[in-house]
Design an enzyme around this catalytic site. Structure first.
Site, PDB file in Angstrom:
ATOM      1  N   HIS A  94      -9.622  21.502  35.938  1.00  0.00           N
ATOM      2  CA  HIS A  94      -9.826  20.182  34.983  1.00  0.00           C
ATOM      3  C   HIS A  94     -10.664  19.111  35.537  1.00  0.00           C
ATOM      4  O   HIS A  94     -11.132  18.105  35.293  1.00  0.00           O
ATOM      5  CB  HIS A  94      -8.492  19.139  35.124  1.00  0.00           C
ATOM      6  CG  HIS A  94      -8.191  17.985  35.284  1.00  0.00           C
ATOM      7  ND1 HIS A  94      -8.189  16.720  35.635  1.00  0.00           N
ATOM      8  CD2 HIS A  94      -7.927  17.097  33.430  1.00  0.00           C
ATOM      9  CE1 HIS A  94      -7.875  15.341  34.834  1.00  0.00           C
ATOM     10  NE2 HIS A  94      -7.919  15.887  34.096  1.00  0.00           N
ATOM     11  N   ASN A 119     -25.366   5.905  38.703  1.00  0.00           N
ATOM     12  CA  ASN A 119     -23.858   7.152  38.883  1.00  0.00           C
ATOM     13  C   ASN A 119     -23.549   7.451  40.229  1.00  0.00           C
ATOM     14  O   ASN A 119     -24.490   8.164  40.531  1.00  0.00           O
ATOM     15  CB  ASN A 119     -24.694   8.092  37.838  1.00  0.00           C
ATOM     16  CG  ASN A 119     -23.228   9.367  37.613  1.00  0.00           C
ATOM     17  OD1 ASN A 119     -21.950   9.209  38.526  1.00  0.00           O
ATOM     18  ND2 ASN A 119     -23.093   9.746  36.727  1.00  0.00           N
TER      19      ASN A 119
END
Length: 156
Positions: A94, A119
């Site tokens: 994940h 970011n």
């Protein structure tokens, strides 16, 4: 004057006066995200961005950041956006999925809309790494957002 073989260079400063800055912050790994936010907003203030011209949207997790950024970018209400979040490795695949898709989505929004986006989504192996990096990364995102907003205005 330019530093590159006497070629004129676009020059920017970090004075954020008058710039409208939107922030999208994940609520997952909240302590780290709030540390990123604290450092980011402190640096925005230091760079003369008015608190009245800052807006924040919180989202459940990192994967939701790009959609919120896209909506904000298309609104015409912002000069720059900042993404803040923390993806910390667990024991499953994940981590890679969330890290890759979030980063790709943030980049795509910036390219598709022409909106400068800093970011600030940390991707770390553990909580300690995230906590150690959150202050500098938050402040760096503020500087990046201001610099890119001013540069893009000059380039147009």
């Amino acid at each position: 004057m330019a530093r590159y073989d006497n070629i004129p260079e676009f020059e920017t400063d970090l004075d954020g006066r008058g710039l409208r800055v939107g922030i999208v912050m994940s609520r997952f790994n909240q302590d780290v995200c709030e540390g990123l936010l604290s450092a980011c907003t402190a640096e925005l203030l230091r760079l003369n961005v008015s608190p009245e011209l800052m807006r924040i949207a919180t989202v459940p997790g990192a994967l939701e950041i790009p959609l919120a950024l896209q909506t904000m970018a298309r609104s015409g209400r912002f000069d720059a956006l900042i993404a803040l979040g923390a993806v910390i490795r667990g024991e499953t695949y994940h981590f890679e999925l969330v890290s890759n898709e979030t980063g790709s989505g943030i980049n795509r929004v910036g390219l598709d809309t022409g909106m400068p986006i800093a970011n600030g989504v940390l991707t770390t192996e553990d909580d300690d790494q995230a906590l150690a990096r959150m202050q500098e990364k938050g402040a760096d995102c503020a500087r990046t957002a201001i610099e890119m907003a001013k540069l893009l205005k000059q380039l147009q």
